[in-house]
Each structure stands twice: as structure tokens, then as C-alpha cells.
Design a protein around this motif. Structure first.
Motif, mmCIF file in Angstrom:
data_model
loop_
_atom_site.group_PDB
_atom_site.id
_atom_site.type_symbol
_atom_site.label_atom_id
_atom_site.label_comp_id
_atom_site.label_asym_id
_atom_site.label_seq_id
_atom_site.Cartn_x
_atom_site.Cartn_y
_atom_site.Cartn_z
ATOM 1 N N ASN A 240 0.819 -1.209 0.000
ATOM 2 C CA ASN A 240 0.000 0.000 0.000
ATOM 3 C C ASN A 240 0.857 1.265 0.000
ATOM 4 O O ASN A 240 0.389 2.331 -0.367
ATOM 5 N N PHE A 241 2.112 1.139 0.434
ATOM 6 C CA PHE A 241 2.962 2.312 0.586
ATOM 7 C C PHE A 241 4.153 2.272 -0.362
ATOM 8 O O PHE A 241 5.238 2.751 -0.047
ATOM 9 N N LEU B 178 -2.199 2.728 -8.497
ATOM 10 C CA LEU B 178 -2.120 2.464 -7.061
ATOM 11 C C LEU B 178 -2.190 3.770 -6.271
ATOM 12 O O LEU B 178 -2.890 3.855 -5.252
ATOM 13 N N ARG C 259 -4.982 4.910 -3.503
ATOM 14 C CA ARG C 259 -4.642 5.281 -2.130
ATOM 15 C C ARG C 259 -5.135 6.672 -1.765
ATOM 16 O O ARG C 259 -5.449 6.963 -0.608
ATOM 17 N N LYS C 260 -5.208 7.570 -2.776
ATOM 18 C CA LYS C 260 -5.697 8.927 -2.505
ATOM 19 C C LYS C 260 -7.165 8.915 -2.078
ATOM 20 O O LYS C 260 -7.632 9.868 -1.450
ATOM 21 N N ASN D 120 -8.181 7.012 0.060
ATOM 22 C CA ASN D 120 -8.104 6.452 1.421
ATOM 23 C C ASN D 120 -8.544 4.987 1.456
ATOM 24 O O ASN D 120 -9.207 4.532 2.386
ATOM 25 N N LYS D 121 -8.160 4.255 0.403
ATOM 26 C CA LYS D 121 -8.459 2.829 0.321
ATOM 27 C C LYS D 121 -7.162 2.030 0.395
ATOM 28 O O LYS D 121 -6.091 2.540 0.073
ATOM 29 N N TYR D 122 -7.289 0.773 0.794
ATOM 30 C CA TYR D 122 -6.116 -0.096 0.931
ATOM 31 C C TYR D 122 -6.364 -1.420 0.204
ATOM 32 O O TYR D 122 -7.497 -1.895 0.150
ATOM 33 N N GLU E 240 2.458 9.733 1.260
ATOM 34 C CA GLU E 240 1.688 8.695 1.949
ATOM 35 C C GLU E 240 1.574 8.988 3.448
ATOM 36 O O GLU E 240 0.510 8.836 4.053
ATOM 37 N N ASN F 252 -0.721 11.898 4.089
ATOM 38 C CA ASN F 252 -2.109 11.450 3.999
ATOM 39 C C ASN F 252 -2.553 10.777 5.293
ATOM 40 O O ASN F 252 -3.680 10.996 5.777
ATOM 41 N N GLU F 253 -1.675 9.954 5.883
ATOM 42 C CA GLU F 253 -1.995 9.303 7.145
ATOM 43 C C GLU F 253 -2.163 10.331 8.262
ATOM 44 O O GLU F 253 -3.057 10.212 9.113
#
Length: 295
Positions: free
Chosen positions: A79-80, A99, A103-104, A106-108, A215, A218-219
């Protein structure tokens, strides 16, 4: 035969006889030195040289082995994956972008199959890199958790603690280090940046902290928000001195000087739009800057 004429050639003076004697002694001494001296030093040096050459050969062989050895790739959470990491794994730019876009939102991704579905990588590449994927333990043991839930469904469990979004201006170093990807160094930089500014006014300011990847930012935005404190000390743009303006993080000395000159020639600034007219003003950060100013 006239021996008298020959005799005068073998007649030596006292100094000549002494010289001949000394020469004779030197010749005898050199002969004795030659027979008595040990010339095995060269052999010793030669053996030492062979030892050094053998050692150097071993060193060169070790260097060659390390040079040809493949670098160790440790398990990672897909994911990262960064742009560079994806490139090293053999992913194309389009696959990496898919990818990042996922991720933007907010999905994994939680499995290798889901990773392939999101990125669109080939089966061969998936087989190559999927053994390196490392998902969170609760995802890997999902089946076990599901089974336990069915077996113990009749038991009462405590309610899940409500997710709380903290104020970034009130966060401690321990709070920041709970975010995935932030260690002691990055958390210290965030707190130092807050100390310089007085307070954060927007989570966009995390981009100004060196070392924070998109990343991680975002977290941070998921777990924290920026609440502007009521006691935030603002800069009076129309009264502040050159020194005070130059100390503001978003103004360099040259820009601060231009502000003072413009103010003296055109009068006071009424809003951020007036301030943005000055050359080299960071227009892209105008909204954030305006929250630190007083007109």
C-alpha cells in the motif's frame, strides 16, 4: 736482457707501499664479508610478498562475490510503494499511478489478488513480487478472526473505541509516532516546525516538513486536523518592522524588504490580494500566509 730497466718499474715509494697494503686489506675484507654474510633476506621478503599477494587475491575474490550478490529485498506493505520502489520492482508508470490514485481515496489493498486488480500488473510480475508482500496481521489472520467471531458470537465484547481525530497543535511526540511511517526524527521535525510558526493553521503545512512522504502526510491528515488557536499571535503587516517580517517563516529577507518599500510608497495593505502583487511573493501559499497576518 736488461733487468735494471725493468727493476725501476717495480720500485715503489713508502706511500705507494702503504697504499698497496691498504688496498690488499680492503680486498681481503670484502672477500670475507661476501663469504660470511647471509643473503637469505631476499627470500624472506619474497615469501612475505607471496603472502600479501595471496591475501589480496582473497580480498578481490570477496569483493567480486559481494558485487555479484543480489541485494536483499525485505517484506513490505504494498500500500505504501513509492514511485522509485515500484520502478525497482518492475512496475510501469501507469501501474504505479493506478495504485497512487487508489490510495488517494483512502483505500487499501489487502491481498495480492486485490493489488493486481487495482494496478493491472501481469501474472508473471505478481508471482515475482507477491512473496514480498506483508499485510497487517489482522488481514493475514482474517479467517481466524472470522471463525472466532462465529464461535464466540454469544459473548459480549466491549464496544470498539470511537476513532478520535486529534488537534495537530495539541499532539505530543508519542501521538505523532503512532502514525504509520513516523518515527522519532520526523515527529521531532513536526514539533520543531510548529514551534517556529507558533501553531499550524492547515494540514497542508505538513508538506513543508522535510522528509514527510505524500503517503505519510495522507496518514497524518486522517488522524489529525489543524485547529487555529484563539491566541495565535499574528503579524500586523502594516506596522511590522523589516526585522519582524524577515523572521516570519514564509518571508525571506528580500521579500520582507520589498514589502516595507511597497508599503512606504503605496500605503497600507488592505488584504492578501494587495500583498500578492509584490514580486516573488509565494502566491501558492497565500491562503495559509493570510491566516498569520493582520491587516
Amino acid at each position: 736482457m736488461n733487468f735494471k730497466s725493468l727493476n725501476k718499474h717495480f720500485h715503489f715509494t713508502k706511500q705507494q707501499r702503504i697504499g698497496l697494503f691498504v688496498l690488499f686489506v680492503i680486498m681481503i675484507g670484502l672477500q670475507m664479508f661476501y663469504f660470511l654474510s647471509d643473503f637469505s633476506i631476499s627470500e624472506t621478503k619474497s615469501s612475505e610478498k607471496e603472502q600479501w599477494l595471496a591475501l589480496q587475491s582473497e580480498i578481490d575474490q570477496e569483493k567480486l562475490i559481494h558485487k555479484n550478490a543480489k541485494p536483499i529485498i525485505y517484506p513490505f506493505n504494498p500500500n505504501f510503494i513509492s514511485d522509485y520502489k515500484g520502478y525497482k520492482l518492475g512496475m510501469s508508470v501507469e501501474e504505479i499511478d493506478r495504485l497512487m490514485a487508489f490510495r488517494k481515496e483512502n483505500k487499501y489493498v489487502n491481498s495480492a489478488e486485490e493489488f493486481q486488480k487495482v494496478t493491472g500488473i501481469s501474472d508473471s510480475l505478481l508471482n515475482k513480487i507477491s512473496p514480498l508482500f506483508k499485510f497487517p496481521d489482522w488481514k493475514q489472520n482474517k479467517n481466524n478472526y472470522s471463525t472466532e467471531k462465529k464461535v464466540f458470537s454469544m459473548k459480549s465484547f466491549p464496544k470498539k473505541e470511537k476513532f478520535i481525530i486529534l488537534d495537530i497543535n495539541e499532539a505530543t511526540q508519542e501521538d505523532l509516532m503512532k502514525v504509520y511511517g513516523i518515527g522519532e526524527g520526523l515527529s521531532s521535525r513536526i514539533l520543531k516546525q510548529k514551534e517556529i510558526l507558533g501553531s499550524f493553521v492547515s494540514m497542508e503545512q505538513m508538506k513543508d516538513v522535510w522528509g514527510l512522504s505524500p503517503e505519510v502526510i495522507n496518514e497524518l491528515s486522517i488522524h489529525f486536523k489543524a485547529v487555529i488557536p484563539s491566541n495565535l499571535k499574528k503579524i500586523n503587516i502594516n506596522e511590522a518592522s523589516l526585522k519582524e517580517l524577515a523572521q516570519f517563516s514564509y518571508f525571506k529577507y528580500g521579500l520582507a524588504k520589498q514589502i516595507v518599500i511597497y508599503r512606504s510608497m503605496n500605503g497600507n495593505f488592505n488584504n492578501i490580494e494587495d500583498l500578492a502583487k509584490i514580486k516573488d511573493f509565494p502566491v501558492e501559499k497565500a491562503k495559509i500566509i493570510s491566516l498569520y497576518l493582520e491587516f
